[in-house]
Design a protein around this motif. Structure first.
Motif, PDB file in Angstrom:
ATOM      1  N   SER A 122       0.855  -1.185   0.000  1.00  0.00           N
ATOM      2  CA  SER A 122       0.000   0.000   0.000  1.00  0.00           C
ATOM      3  C   SER A 122       0.890   1.234   0.000  1.00  0.00           C
ATOM      4  CB  SER A 122      -0.926   0.012   1.222  1.00  0.00           C
ATOM      5  OG  SER A 122      -0.173   0.023   2.413  1.00  0.00           O
ATOM      6  N   GLY A 123       0.282   2.370  -0.272  1.00  0.00           N
ATOM      7  CA  GLY A 123       1.007   3.635  -0.182  1.00  0.00           C
ATOM      8  C   GLY A 123       1.418   4.251  -1.494  1.00  0.00           C
ATOM      9  N   GLY A 124       1.171   3.554  -2.594  1.00  0.00           N
ATOM     10  CA  GLY A 124       1.515   4.134  -3.884  1.00  0.00           C
ATOM     11  C   GLY A 124       0.615   5.300  -4.223  1.00  0.00           C
ATOM     12  N   GLY A 125       0.958   6.003  -5.281  1.00  0.00           N
ATOM     13  CA  GLY A 125       0.153   7.137  -5.713  1.00  0.00           C
ATOM     14  C   GLY A 125       0.886   7.971  -6.727  1.00  0.00           C
ATOM     15  N   SER A 126       0.351   9.151  -6.959  1.00  0.00           N
ATOM     16  CA  SER A 126       0.939  10.085  -7.914  1.00  0.00           C
ATOM     17  C   SER A 126       1.554  11.255  -7.164  1.00  0.00           C
ATOM     18  CB  SER A 126      -0.130  10.594  -8.888  1.00  0.00           C
ATOM     19  OG  SER A 126      -0.655   9.544  -9.662  1.00  0.00           O
ATOM     20  N   VAL A 127       2.729  11.640  -7.578  1.00  0.00           N
ATOM     21  CA  VAL A 127       3.447  12.719  -6.902  1.00  0.00           C
ATOM     22  C   VAL A 127       4.279  13.467  -7.931  1.00  0.00           C
ATOM     23  CG1 VAL A 127       5.425  11.256  -6.334  1.00  0.00           C
ATOM     24  CG2 VAL A 127       4.904  13.235  -4.894  1.00  0.00           C
ATOM     25  N   GLN A 128       4.550  14.718  -7.658  1.00  0.00           N
ATOM     26  CA  GLN A 128       5.417  15.476  -8.550  1.00  0.00           C
ATOM     27  C   GLN A 128       6.876  15.184  -8.249  1.00  0.00           C
ATOM     28  OE1 GLN A 128       4.220  19.621  -8.248  1.00  0.00           O
ATOM     29  NE2 GLN A 128       2.916  19.365 -10.060  1.00  0.00           N
ATOM     30  N   ALA A 129       7.701  15.419  -9.241  1.00  0.00           N
ATOM     31  CA  ALA A 129       9.139  15.220  -9.076  1.00  0.00           C
ATOM     32  C   ALA A 129       9.636  16.016  -7.872  1.00  0.00           C
ATOM     33  CB  ALA A 129       9.876  15.646 -10.339  1.00  0.00           C
ATOM     34  N   GLY A 130      10.498  15.374  -7.101  1.00  0.00           N
ATOM     35  CA  GLY A 130      10.999  15.993  -5.880  1.00  0.00           C
ATOM     36  C   GLY A 130      10.202  15.628  -4.647  1.00  0.00           C
ATOM     37  N   GLY A 131       9.051  15.020  -4.849  1.00  0.00           N
ATOM     38  CA  GLY A 131       8.187  14.655  -3.744  1.00  0.00           C
ATOM     39  C   GLY A 131       8.592  13.355  -3.073  1.00  0.00           C
ATOM     40  N   SER A 132       7.769  12.948  -2.116  1.00  0.00           N
ATOM     41  CA  SER A 132       8.059  11.754  -1.322  1.00  0.00           C
ATOM     42  C   SER A 132       6.823  10.866  -1.221  1.00  0.00           C
ATOM     43  CB  SER A 132       8.487  12.160   0.091  1.00  0.00           C
ATOM     44  OG  SER A 132       9.632  12.975   0.065  1.00  0.00           O
ATOM     45  N   LEU A 133       7.086   9.587  -1.042  1.00  0.00           N
ATOM     46  CA  LEU A 133       6.044   8.609  -0.771  1.00  0.00           C
ATOM     47  C   LEU A 133       6.594   7.568   0.181  1.00  0.00           C
ATOM     48  CD1 LEU A 133       4.419   7.848  -4.258  1.00  0.00           C
ATOM     49  CD2 LEU A 133       3.292   8.929  -2.312  1.00  0.00           C
ATOM     50  N   ARG A 134       5.693   6.947   0.919  1.00  0.00           N
ATOM     51  CA  ARG A 134       6.075   5.839   1.801  1.00  0.00           C
ATOM     52  C   ARG A 134       5.225   4.633   1.444  1.00  0.00           C
ATOM     53  NH1 ARG A 134       4.709   4.737   8.114  1.00  0.00           N
ATOM     54  NH2 ARG A 134       6.704   3.837   8.766  1.00  0.00           N
ATOM     55  N   LEU A 135       5.890   3.578   1.027  1.00  0.00           N
ATOM     56  CA  LEU A 135       5.220   2.330   0.727  1.00  0.00           C
ATOM     57  C   LEU A 135       5.278   1.420   1.941  1.00  0.00           C
ATOM     58  CD1 LEU A 135       6.573   1.545  -2.857  1.00  0.00           C
ATOM     59  CD2 LEU A 135       4.678   3.040  -2.171  1.00  0.00           C
ATOM     60  N   SER A 136       4.220   0.638   2.109  1.00  0.00           N
ATOM     61  CA  SER A 136       4.172  -0.360   3.177  1.00  0.00           C
ATOM     62  C   SER A 136       3.839  -1.708   2.573  1.00  0.00           C
ATOM     63  CB  SER A 136       3.095   0.000   4.209  1.00  0.00           C
ATOM     64  OG  SER A 136       3.353   1.239   4.811  1.00  0.00           O
TER      65      SER A 136
ATOM     66  N   GLY B 283      15.481 -14.957  -6.603  1.00  0.00           N
ATOM     67  CA  GLY B 283      15.709 -15.586  -5.311  1.00  0.00           C
ATOM     68  C   GLY B 283      14.549 -15.457  -4.342  1.00  0.00           C
ATOM     69  N   TYR B 284      13.497 -14.791  -4.763  1.00  0.00           N
ATOM     70  CA  TYR B 284      12.374 -14.530  -3.882  1.00  0.00           C
ATOM     71  C   TYR B 284      11.229 -15.499  -4.151  1.00  0.00           C
ATOM     72  CZ  TYR B 284      14.591 -10.430  -1.972  1.00  0.00           C
ATOM     73  OH  TYR B 284      15.466  -9.604  -1.297  1.00  0.00           O
ATOM     74  N   ASN B 285      10.600 -15.911  -3.059  1.00  0.00           N
ATOM     75  CA  ASN B 285       9.600 -16.966  -3.138  1.00  0.00           C
ATOM     76  C   ASN B 285       8.165 -16.457  -3.197  1.00  0.00           C
ATOM     77  OD1 ASN B 285      11.886 -17.783  -0.880  1.00  0.00           O
ATOM     78  ND2 ASN B 285      11.564 -19.360  -2.438  1.00  0.00           N
ATOM     79  N   TYR B 286       7.900 -15.321  -2.565  1.00  0.00           N
ATOM     80  CA  TYR B 286       6.540 -14.806  -2.464  1.00  0.00           C
ATOM     81  C   TYR B 286       6.523 -13.339  -2.861  1.00  0.00           C
ATOM     82  CZ  TYR B 286       5.776 -19.079   0.135  1.00  0.00           C
ATOM     83  OH  TYR B 286       5.699 -20.395   0.497  1.00  0.00           O
ATOM     84  N   TRP B 287       5.442 -12.969  -3.540  1.00  0.00           N
ATOM     85  CA  TRP B 287       5.311 -11.620  -4.073  1.00  0.00           C
ATOM     86  C   TRP B 287       3.940 -11.045  -3.761  1.00  0.00           C
ATOM     87  CZ3 TRP B 287       9.225  -9.179  -6.853  1.00  0.00           C
ATOM     88  CH2 TRP B 287      10.338  -9.975  -7.129  1.00  0.00           C
ATOM     89  N   GLY B 288       3.923  -9.740  -3.572  1.00  0.00           N
ATOM     90  CA  GLY B 288       2.662  -9.044  -3.455  1.00  0.00           C
ATOM     91  C   GLY B 288       2.106  -8.689  -4.820  1.00  0.00           C
ATOM     92  N   GLN B 289       0.950  -8.054  -4.828  1.00  0.00           N
ATOM     93  CA  GLN B 289       0.281  -7.685  -6.076  1.00  0.00           C
ATOM     94  C   GLN B 289       0.809  -6.384  -6.658  1.00  0.00           C
ATOM     95  OE1 GLN B 289      -2.087  -9.628  -7.743  1.00  0.00           O
ATOM     96  NE2 GLN B 289      -1.231 -11.072  -6.265  1.00  0.00           N
ATOM     97  N   GLY B 290       1.483  -5.605  -5.863  1.00  0.00           N
ATOM     98  CA  GLY B 290       2.089  -4.379  -6.367  1.00  0.00           C
ATOM     99  C   GLY B 290       1.279  -3.142  -6.055  1.00  0.00           C
ATOM    100  N   THR B 291       1.969  -2.012  -6.029  1.00  0.00           N
ATOM    101  CA  THR B 291       1.323  -0.711  -5.857  1.00  0.00           C
ATOM    102  C   THR B 291       1.990   0.265  -6.828  1.00  0.00           C
ATOM    103  OG1 THR B 291       0.677   0.968  -4.234  1.00  0.00           O
ATOM    104  CG2 THR B 291       2.854  -0.005  -3.947  1.00  0.00           C
ATOM    105  N   GLN B 292       1.172   1.041  -7.517  1.00  0.00           N
ATOM    106  CA  GLN B 292       1.675   1.909  -8.581  1.00  0.00           C
ATOM    107  C   GLN B 292       2.218   3.218  -8.010  1.00  0.00           C
ATOM    108  OE1 GLN B 292       1.900   1.338 -11.956  1.00  0.00           O
ATOM    109  NE2 GLN B 292       2.915   3.349 -12.145  1.00  0.00           N
ATOM    110  N   VAL B 293       3.388   3.594  -8.486  1.00  0.00           N
ATOM    111  CA  VAL B 293       3.985   4.891  -8.163  1.00  0.00           C
ATOM    112  C   VAL B 293       4.177   5.649  -9.471  1.00  0.00           C
ATOM    113  CG1 VAL B 293       6.038   6.071  -7.294  1.00  0.00           C
ATOM    114  CG2 VAL B 293       5.131   4.085  -6.081  1.00  0.00           C
TER     115      VAL B 293
END
Length: 124
Positions: free
Chosen positions: A7-21, A110-120
């Motif tokens: 979770s935590g994806g979204g749209s942001v302008q260049a220079g901005g910040s986001l926090r994914l969980s 090398g990874y066994n399990y994956w999430g569905q993804g969140t768009q940034v």
């Protein structure tokens, strides 16, 4: 089985910040690395950041060093990716993943399990 939900994806302008969980559930005991990967249209999947689950050592792709920070809260079984100074080239689907045996924390195979993804999406 391990379930991962980003979770935590979204749209942001260049220079901005986001926090994914990334919330992990299921049989998570014994994992060695948790990682963040991204996939942009027309590009190969890229390892962005990873953290050693037991010791906290972190690893980063050169393209994000100094801008992204990976962390974990083992009590909550949650992985985080703090992203700052975002650039349009950071635009991608971001996935978290769990590994139980990999020796190469930024390699996807090398990874066994994956999430569905969140768009940034980062606009200029």
């Amino acid at each position: 089985q391990v379930q991962l939900v980003e979770s935590g994806g979204g749209s942001v302008q260049a220079g901005g910040s986001l926090r994914l969980s990334c919330a992990a559930s299921g049989s998570t005991y014994g994992r060695n690395y948790m990682g963040w990967f991204r996939k942009a249209p027309g590009k190969e999947r890229e390892g962005v950041a990873a953290i050693y689950a037991a010791g906290g050592n972190t690893y980063y792709a050169d393209s994000v060093k100094g801008r992204f920070t990976v962390s974990q809260d083992n009590a909550r079984n949650t992985l985080y990716l703090e992203m700052s100074s975002l650039k349009p080239e950071d635009t991608a689907m971001y996935y978290c993943a769990a590994s139980f045996a990999t020796l190469w924390p930024l390699r996807a195979n090398g990874y066994n399990y994956w999430g569905q993804g969140t768009q940034v999406t980062v606009s200029s």
